[in-house]
Structures are given as C-alpha cells and as structure tokens.
Write a protein that holds these residues in place. Structure first.
Motif, short mmCIF file in Angstrom:
data_model
loop_
_atom_site.label_atom_id
_atom_site.label_comp_id
_atom_site.label_asym_id
_atom_site.label_seq_id
_atom_site.Cartn_x
_atom_site.Cartn_y
_atom_site.Cartn_z
N GLU A 10 25.04 26.34 5.64
CA GLU A 10 25.80 25.54 6.60
C GLU A 10 26.44 24.37 5.88
O GLU A 10 25.80 23.70 5.08
CB GLU A 10 24.90 25.06 7.73
CG GLU A 10 24.54 26.17 8.70
CD GLU A 10 23.77 25.66 9.90
OE1 GLU A 10 24.10 24.59 10.42
OE2 GLU A 10 22.83 26.37 10.31
N GLY A 11 27.73 24.15 6.18
CA GLY A 11 28.47 23.06 5.57
C GLY A 11 29.25 23.46 4.33
O GLY A 11 30.15 22.73 3.91
N GLU A 39 35.07 33.33 12.46
CA GLU A 39 35.25 32.20 13.38
C GLU A 39 34.94 32.61 14.81
O GLU A 39 34.26 31.87 15.54
CB GLU A 39 36.67 31.64 13.26
CG GLU A 39 36.84 30.30 13.91
CD GLU A 39 38.14 29.62 13.53
OE1 GLU A 39 38.28 28.45 13.92
OE2 GLU A 39 38.99 30.22 12.87
N ALA A 45 34.06 27.56 10.87
CA ALA A 45 35.06 26.79 11.61
C ALA A 45 36.15 26.36 10.64
O ALA A 45 35.86 25.87 9.55
CB ALA A 45 34.43 25.57 12.27
N ARG A 47 39.08 23.93 9.51
CA ARG A 47 39.50 22.54 9.66
C ARG A 47 40.86 22.42 8.99
O ARG A 47 40.94 22.41 7.76
CB ARG A 47 38.51 21.60 9.01
CG ARG A 47 37.14 21.65 9.64
CD ARG A 47 36.19 20.67 8.99
NE ARG A 47 34.82 20.99 9.36
CZ ARG A 47 33.77 20.71 8.63
NH1 ARG A 47 33.90 20.09 7.47
NH2 ARG A 47 32.56 21.04 9.03
N THR A 55 29.38 27.21 9.67
CA THR A 55 28.81 26.39 10.73
C THR A 55 27.48 26.92 11.25
O THR A 55 26.75 26.22 11.94
CB THR A 55 29.77 26.28 11.93
OG1 THR A 55 30.08 27.60 12.38
CG2 THR A 55 31.05 25.55 11.54
#
Length: 107
Positions: A10-11, A39, A45, A47, A55
């Motif tokens: 995550e991230g 997605e 996600a 950006r 995510t």
C-alpha cells in the motif's frame, strides 16, 4: 521501476504506462486497461500528474501463498503461444473464460 517478482505494498507507485511498455514491449492500451481494472477493483488509485498508487492489498500477498497457482498461470500463456495465439488473443481468451467462470460461480 518495479522489478519482476517485487511485491507492491500500500502506498507504492505503479510504474507509468510508458515505463511498462518500454520494459515489457506490450501495447499501451493493454497496460491502461489493466490499470483501469485494478482501479475498478479498488486496488489502486490514479492521482493525476503524480501517478497510480496501490491503495489495497489482497488478503495474503506472500509469494508462498500463490506460488503453485503462479507457476500454473505462467505455463498457460506459453502453451497458447505455441498454439499460435498472440498476446492480445491470449488476454481475450483468459478474460472471456474468467468472466464466464465468475458468472457460473454466482448462479
């Protein structure tokens, strides 16, 4: 660039479409479609202007958890290529089979 076999957390930022295309020599539309599906599943996600980021994670992301399945899935495209299918045909066959099986599981 994420290397083959690396696990994302995550991230983490996914490689850009351009990076994936250059590294794997596949069609950019294929990469875009895969990113859109990730997605839609809520796993990444986008950006705008920054990138696409992980995510959410699958429940068990350890390599051992999916090792045998991963090996089986890696063998199938090679068999399909030997049968004369190109990458887009293999992907279409997989997705059609996957969706049919998923619908049967629901019924």
């Amino acid at each position: 660039m994420v290397e083959e076999g690396d696990l994302l957390r995550e991230g983490d930022r996914l490689p850009t479409v351009k990076e994936v295309v250059a590294h794997l020599a596949i069609n950019a539309n294929t990469v875009l479609k895969a990113y859109r599906e990730l997605e839609c599943e809520g796993l990444v996600a986008a950006r705008p202007g920054v990138g696409t980021f992980v995510t959410a994670m699958l429940t068990d992301t350890s390599p051992a958890a999916y090792g045998p399945l991963r090996l089986e899935l890696q063998r199938r495209p090679a068999e399909a290529r030997r049968a004369g299918l190109d990458d887009e045909s293999i992907e279409a066959l997989f997705m059609t089979t996957f969706r049919t099986t998923a619908q049967e599981d629901i019924a």
